[in-house]
Design a protein around this motif. Sequence first.
Motif, PDB file in Angstrom:
ATOM      1  N   THR A 378      60.220  67.128 103.336  1.00  0.00           N
ATOM      2  CA  THR A 378      61.655  67.206 103.049  1.00  0.00           C
ATOM      3  C   THR A 378      62.094  66.103 102.094  1.00  0.00           C
ATOM      4  N   VAL A 382      66.807  64.433 106.207  1.00  0.00           N
ATOM      5  CA  VAL A 382      67.692  65.582 106.023  1.00  0.00           C
ATOM      6  C   VAL A 382      68.604  65.792 107.234  1.00  0.00           C
ATOM      7  N   THR A 404      71.018  71.342 103.577  1.00  0.00           N
ATOM      8  CA  THR A 404      69.903  71.589 104.486  1.00  0.00           C
ATOM      9  C   THR A 404      70.317  72.604 105.540  1.00  0.00           C
ATOM     10  N   GLY A 428      66.205  73.991 102.067  1.00  0.00           N
ATOM     11  CA  GLY A 428      67.196  73.226 101.329  1.00  0.00           C
ATOM     12  C   GLY A 428      66.658  72.657 100.035  1.00  0.00           C
TER      13      GLY A 428
END
Length: 596
Positions: A378, A382, A404, A428
Amino acid sequence: MLSQYVERPFVPHTDPSRAPDPEALARIEAVLTGPGAPFAVVRAEHGPLVYANGPRTLREFVETTWAFGDQPFLISGERVVSYGEFFAAASSLARRLTESYGLRPGERAALAMRNHPEWQIAFWAVQLAGLVAVPLNTWWTEGEFGYALDDCEPTVLLVDAEQLPKVADRGRKAGARFVVFHGEGALPAGAEWYADLPEPDPAAAPPEVEIRPEDDATIIYTSGTTGRPKGAVATHLAQAGAALNPRYQAAASALGRGVVPGQGPAPVTLMTFPFFHVAAFTSLYAAMASGGTLVLMPKWDAGEALRLIGRHGVTHYAGVPATALQLLAAAERAGDGLEGLKGLNTGGAAAPPDLVARLTAQHGERIEPRNGYGLTETSGGVLANFGAAYRAYPDSAGTPTPVTEVRIAGPAGEALPDGETGELWLRGQSLVRGYWRDEAATAEAFTGGWFRTGDLAVVRDGRVAVVDRIKDMVIRGGENVYCVEVEAALHDHPEVEDAAVLGVPHPVLGEEVAAVVRVRPGSVVTAEALRAHVGRNLAAFKVPAHVLVTRKPLPRNATGKILKRELRGALQEYGREGEGEVEGKGEGEGEGLRAG
């Protein structure tokens, strides 16, 4: 718009057992993400949500920092590097890479050095040149470095003299160039000392190269259930989203406290994450976006951290929960009230619920606590939990950033309702596009644009709580240790018949690595000898702190899988009954937690 909202701010509850007002939190999100707002969100053509405004590449992001000029960016010992000096040095090195070395966009540049200011100069030079940065873990052994270098095939290595011996042979065989920092003396062919390069010209611009949002920006190595490292590839658009995520969270925090975002002096952050760790990027991006200062530590020491906080007027702390707990303990012993500290930010591992309770007991609500959730895949955090919400829900990983999306998935990938536990899926802007040259691993981890984290989680009232891990992994002080990798090292010993590696709780590190090893009949190998064997092949933080040697078969289910849940409870029982020997290195608080 923001000042009008602050006229009726959300005031955190003084009772930490009560949750913040959900309607006030919704108003905060709406004012920050609505059309025309600083963090307005749109859905991209290919599916995920993205920020409508802001940079689209890391080059765009770093170019704005030039405007901070003489403001201090990096402090290391007695050395202070301003934003202007940093940008000039990064631009100069970028031109060296493109004009002298002839490197072209898309080629890989590996970085391996401790938390020196030059790490940041090198990383951003790579971005300005349009190359792909590959930060490498300085705790790795030569063999671990070799695997990553063979995989990503860099054309240049930016390393300090300490790491050079571990990468020199692989780099020479690949025909890569070297820029070596912090040392002197003879170098191998194709290498040069950074100190010997021409002085940067403050008026010179970075090289003219085309960088598109969809181009690769970074490859950061993680490990999968196979135990072999995988290179998680993030595009410039993904990293640009990662750079905006902490800015959004800071703005939401400010509005929650009734303050207009961006007011007041720039933050001064004590950076204890090693720069190669994805958690470091969240704090780095937040500092750079606001003209903040990063105070660096060569290795972790709680007493030294207290001294640096006082000397440099540190306002924010960034580190794994283990170091944060040690900082609070050191401050309590020293009678240090941490008067200048405004925020205590932790990441890289799950924070024990009593961390925020200890912070509140010692310092009231003056210091804002913050933790969250993020992965290499990620590109950093996030989910975020901060302030009154963190005090009310210390077991939660928080709420997602505006770009996200969260899904709690059932066995068939179906979305489960609030309150039910399932696998945490994420989608995302900041998610990586996949794994470097590993289509099978990419297909396994990504489904219809969603990333399958391998973590079990539950959502209640928009807040995500991670309750367990599906993947067989131990998080020791913020570092991922994959059990199968350690088991493979143990199985390589000629006297080992079977082995199981698992995590056991640790009050400071969160978890420690433990192993239960079944040895062959007649074996006299000791636990310490097995630890030494693992240490010859793997980094020190992966070596089991506790090894139980037994001659009993390890418990397995009908399919032959080791029942590690039983072993967790049996570790102490085996020791009491004398069925094996438990040896280890002791508590070792802070060992392996150096900053770079």
